[in-house]
Design a protein around this motif. Structure first.
Motif, PDB file in Angstrom:
ATOM      1  N   TRP A 170      37.884  50.490  43.858  1.00  0.00           N
ATOM      2  CA  TRP A 170      38.581  51.622  44.484  1.00  0.00           C
ATOM      3  C   TRP A 170      40.109  51.429  44.359  1.00  0.00           C
ATOM      4  O   TRP A 170      40.838  52.343  43.996  1.00  0.00           O
ATOM      5  CB  TRP A 170      38.150  51.689  45.949  1.00  0.00           C
ATOM      6  CG  TRP A 170      38.763  52.785  46.758  1.00  0.00           C
ATOM      7  CD1 TRP A 170      38.398  54.098  46.777  1.00  0.00           C
ATOM      8  CD2 TRP A 170      39.828  52.659  47.704  1.00  0.00           C
ATOM      9  NE1 TRP A 170      39.165  54.793  47.673  1.00  0.00           N
ATOM     10  CE2 TRP A 170      40.051  53.929  48.257  1.00  0.00           C
ATOM     11  CE3 TRP A 170      40.601  51.600  48.144  1.00  0.00           C
ATOM     12  CZ2 TRP A 170      41.019  54.177  49.215  1.00  0.00           C
ATOM     13  CZ3 TRP A 170      41.577  51.831  49.105  1.00  0.00           C
ATOM     14  CH2 TRP A 170      41.781  53.108  49.631  1.00  0.00           C
ATOM     15  N   LEU A 171      40.566  50.192  44.633  1.00  0.00           N
ATOM     16  CA  LEU A 171      41.996  49.888  44.545  1.00  0.00           C
ATOM     17  C   LEU A 171      42.494  50.006  43.102  1.00  0.00           C
ATOM     18  O   LEU A 171      43.610  50.468  42.866  1.00  0.00           O
ATOM     19  CB  LEU A 171      42.283  48.471  45.068  1.00  0.00           C
ATOM     20  CG  LEU A 171      42.271  48.305  46.589  1.00  0.00           C
ATOM     21  CD1 LEU A 171      42.410  46.834  46.965  1.00  0.00           C
ATOM     22  CD2 LEU A 171      43.392  49.114  47.247  1.00  0.00           C
ATOM     23  N   VAL A 226      49.831  53.193  54.793  1.00  0.00           N
ATOM     24  CA  VAL A 226      50.093  54.193  53.753  1.00  0.00           C
ATOM     25  C   VAL A 226      51.184  53.677  52.810  1.00  0.00           C
ATOM     26  O   VAL A 226      51.116  53.881  51.587  1.00  0.00           O
ATOM     27  CB  VAL A 226      50.479  55.557  54.381  1.00  0.00           C
ATOM     28  CG1 VAL A 226      50.888  56.547  53.304  1.00  0.00           C
ATOM     29  CG2 VAL A 226      49.304  56.116  55.162  1.00  0.00           C
ATOM     30  N   LEU A 267      49.494  51.299  50.504  1.00  0.00           N
ATOM     31  CA  LEU A 267      48.672  52.024  49.522  1.00  0.00           C
ATOM     32  C   LEU A 267      49.548  52.683  48.456  1.00  0.00           C
ATOM     33  O   LEU A 267      49.193  52.718  47.272  1.00  0.00           O
ATOM     34  CB  LEU A 267      47.827  53.098  50.225  1.00  0.00           C
ATOM     35  CG  LEU A 267      46.606  52.607  50.995  1.00  0.00           C
ATOM     36  CD1 LEU A 267      45.944  53.763  51.750  1.00  0.00           C
ATOM     37  CD2 LEU A 267      45.585  51.967  50.047  1.00  0.00           C
ATOM     38  N   LEU A 289      44.659  45.614  51.969  1.00  0.00           N
ATOM     39  CA  LEU A 289      44.537  46.818  51.146  1.00  0.00           C
ATOM     40  C   LEU A 289      43.088  47.315  51.111  1.00  0.00           C
ATOM     41  O   LEU A 289      42.844  48.525  51.170  1.00  0.00           O
ATOM     42  CB  LEU A 289      45.031  46.533  49.728  1.00  0.00           C
ATOM     43  CG  LEU A 289      46.552  46.490  49.554  1.00  0.00           C
ATOM     44  CD1 LEU A 289      46.928  45.880  48.219  1.00  0.00           C
ATOM     45  CD2 LEU A 289      47.163  47.879  49.691  1.00  0.00           C
ATOM     46  N   CYS A 290      42.159  46.358  51.007  1.00  0.00           N
ATOM     47  CA  CYS A 290      40.745  46.757  51.002  1.00  0.00           C
ATOM     48  C   CYS A 290      40.368  47.413  52.335  1.00  0.00           C
ATOM     49  O   CYS A 290      39.624  48.398  52.367  1.00  0.00           O
ATOM     50  CB  CYS A 290      39.855  45.540  50.746  1.00  0.00           C
ATOM     51  SG  CYS A 290      39.921  44.984  49.029  1.00  0.00           S
ATOM     52  N   CYS A 330      42.219  49.139  54.127  1.00  0.00           N
ATOM     53  CA  CYS A 330      42.823  50.474  54.230  1.00  0.00           C
ATOM     54  C   CYS A 330      41.787  51.556  53.947  1.00  0.00           C
ATOM     55  O   CYS A 330      41.816  52.632  54.537  1.00  0.00           O
ATOM     56  CB  CYS A 330      43.980  50.611  53.241  1.00  0.00           C
ATOM     57  SG  CYS A 330      45.440  49.696  53.725  1.00  0.00           S
ATOM     58  N   ARG A 331      40.892  51.273  53.027  1.00  0.00           N
ATOM     59  CA  ARG A 331      39.864  52.267  52.683  1.00  0.00           C
ATOM     60  C   ARG A 331      39.012  52.590  53.906  1.00  0.00           C
ATOM     61  O   ARG A 331      38.723  53.755  54.188  1.00  0.00           O
ATOM     62  CB  ARG A 331      38.989  51.729  51.549  1.00  0.00           C
ATOM     63  CG  ARG A 331      38.074  52.777  51.002  1.00  0.00           C
ATOM     64  CD  ARG A 331      37.183  52.228  49.920  1.00  0.00           C
ATOM     65  NE  ARG A 331      36.294  53.260  49.407  1.00  0.00           N
ATOM     66  CZ  ARG A 331      35.169  53.023  48.780  1.00  0.00           C
ATOM     67  NH1 ARG A 331      34.794  51.774  48.570  1.00  0.00           N
ATOM     68  NH2 ARG A 331      34.415  53.999  48.364  1.00  0.00           N
ATOM     69  N   LYS A 332      38.651  51.513  54.614  1.00  0.00           N
ATOM     70  CA  LYS A 332      37.812  51.687  55.805  1.00  0.00           C
ATOM     71  C   LYS A 332      38.580  52.419  56.912  1.00  0.00           C
ATOM     72  O   LYS A 332      38.055  53.306  57.582  1.00  0.00           O
ATOM     73  CB  LYS A 332      37.379  50.305  56.292  1.00  0.00           C
ATOM     74  CG  LYS A 332      36.330  50.311  57.365  1.00  0.00           C
ATOM     75  CD  LYS A 332      35.957  48.883  57.714  1.00  0.00           C
ATOM     76  CE  LYS A 332      35.669  48.766  59.189  1.00  0.00           C
ATOM     77  NZ  LYS A 332      35.807  47.408  59.669  1.00  0.00           N
ATOM     78  N   LEU A 334      41.110  54.404  56.556  1.00  0.00           N
ATOM     79  CA  LEU A 334      41.436  55.779  56.162  1.00  0.00           C
ATOM     80  C   LEU A 334      40.202  56.688  56.220  1.00  0.00           C
ATOM     81  O   LEU A 334      40.326  57.900  56.445  1.00  0.00           O
ATOM     82  CB  LEU A 334      42.016  55.752  54.735  1.00  0.00           C
ATOM     83  CG  LEU A 334      42.335  57.073  54.043  1.00  0.00           C
ATOM     84  CD1 LEU A 334      43.441  57.821  54.802  1.00  0.00           C
ATOM     85  CD2 LEU A 334      42.778  56.841  52.608  1.00  0.00           C
TER      86      LEU A 334
END
Lengths: 222, 190
Positions: free
Chosen positions: A11-12, B140, B143, B170-171, B173-175, B177
């Protein structure tokens, strides 16, 4: 929406613009976010000021005025309060600019001492203003007879920085000196361009011993 | 000029310090202004914060002992200035702790968009991202750096974490967001 570490990494990567063979839904999700981030970035970048030369000159002017960096091995903030050292002796100042957390008690104690220091400075400033007022009342000022031009500005730091930048641009080899609270003396080597520039600023250049001297100061309070 | 050389020259003072400050300003000034604006400072405040950061870097360069990257130390100074600024001002939004995340996940994920707002997935994701940015500007910001292709080390300097922790951050952040854009990603199809 729990995902494996591997999926998060993919994803990143897609977010960073890499073309990957991954699950189509993950790619669509990351690409949609990438598009949104670009729009968001554009909006914020429009609000972000530009790090221009004028701001750099203001910064350099402030550094020169405060003597920051000139005293290697000495903390600037501590140095600037050396005359009131006994008052501040018991305060544990943060040892490094990189430290973040300060205990609440310490902050409260520091605020209290800052308050006291501010009151003292204010008292001295009022007395100095009053003394200056009395002096001006008794001695009329003949501003035209002085060997320097005076520029009065609400923000003398910025005005002085602006002049310095312009003088440098016009090869005037300017020097600046702090004359005390918010007053600055600028000395510049005269040339035709500098004389013309000063006249556009309604400043009549007076050349004395090969130098034009300009004093920048805040408006006087009545 | 490397960041270590910059700090060394700043310590020596005078003309060398000015040259180092100019070099640092050219390489980092714009990024720091951007960092401050992304974290909620106005343009004017960002300018003041940048000046404050540089003055602090110049006045405390002697406290840098070479432990860790010089860039990380300078960005730490910038973050401290920002934190001091927000301690003095009343910040309209705040960072979210883990308990609050739980509540947000439960409430936001079920929110249905008005018909006109869901016209496109892009609009929907943008709205979610803006809400997320108001709640957690640092994520943000991180990201955005990732999107711009910055390496993990650079991102770690800006956000004040170690490289491995930054990757984890960073990983995550997905969760974090997800509750804000989950209803949009449903529009992406299977």
């Amino acid at each position: 929406m729990l995902n494996s570490d591997f999926e998060d990494e993919q994803w990143l990567k897609v977010l960073a613009g890499s073309a990957l063979r991954a699950e189509p839904r993950l790619i669509r999700e990351a690409q949609a976010l990438r598009g949104a981030l670009k729009v968001y970035q554009q909006q914020l970048d429009e609000q972000t000021p530009v790090a221009d030369d004028q701001q750099l000159q203001q910064l350099l002017f402030r550094l020169r005025r405060e003597g920051a960096g000139l005293r290697a091995g000495e903390d600037f903030e501590v140095a600037s309060f050396s005359r009131t050292e006994p008052l501040f002796r018991d305060i544990d100042r943060p040892k490094e600019a990189g430290s973040v957390v300060e205990p609440r008690k310490q902050i409260a104690r520091r605020n209290w001492t800052w308050g006291l220091a501010a009151s003292l400075v204010l008292t001295v400033a009022v007395m100095a203003q009053w003394a200056g007022f009395l002096e001006r009342e008794s001695e009329p000022q003949y501003r035209g007879s002085t060997a320097h031009a005076v520029l009065t500005a609400k923000d003398p730091e910025s005005a002085a920085a602006e002049l310095l930048a312009k003088f440098r641009e016009l090869d005037g080899d300017p020097q600046s000196t702090s004359l005390g609270y918010r007053r600055f003396q600028l000395q510049v080597r005269p040339n035709a361009a500098i004389t013309a520039y000063l006249r556009t600023r309604q400043l009549e250049p007076v050349v004395q011993e090969g130098t034009i001297t300009i004093v920048v100061e805040p408006p006087r309070t009545k | 000029m490397t960041d270590d050389e910059i700090i060394k020259l700043i310590r020596s003072g005078g003309k060398a310090m000015e040259a180092a400050v100019k070099s640092l300003y050219a390489s980092t000034g714009q990024s720091m202004l951007r960092f401050f604006v992304y974290h909620g400072a106005s343009a004017e405040d960002a300018r003041d914060l940048l000046q404050e950061t540089f003055v602090k870097i110049a006045s405390s360069a002697h406290t840098y002992r070479g432990e860790g990257a010089a860039a990380a130390w300078m960005w730490q100074v910038a973050r401290n200035c920002l934190a001091d600024f927000f301690r003095g001002a009343s910040r309209p939004e705040h960072a979210v702790n883990d308990d609050e995340w739980g509540t947000i996940s439960e409430t936001v994920a079920d929110t249905k968009l008005p018909a006109d707002a869901a016209r496109s997935v892009d609009d929907c994701v943008l709205r979610g991202l803006m809400n997320f940015g108001r709640r957690d500007p640092e994520r943000v910001y991180a990201l955005t750096m990732q999107m711009d292709g910055h390496d993990i080390e650079t991102i770690s300097h800006h956000i004040g974490r170690r490289a491995t922790a930054t990757k984890q951050y960073l990983c995550e952040c997905r969760k974090k967001l997800a509750p804000y854009i989950q209803h949009c990603t449903e529009l992406l199809g299977p």
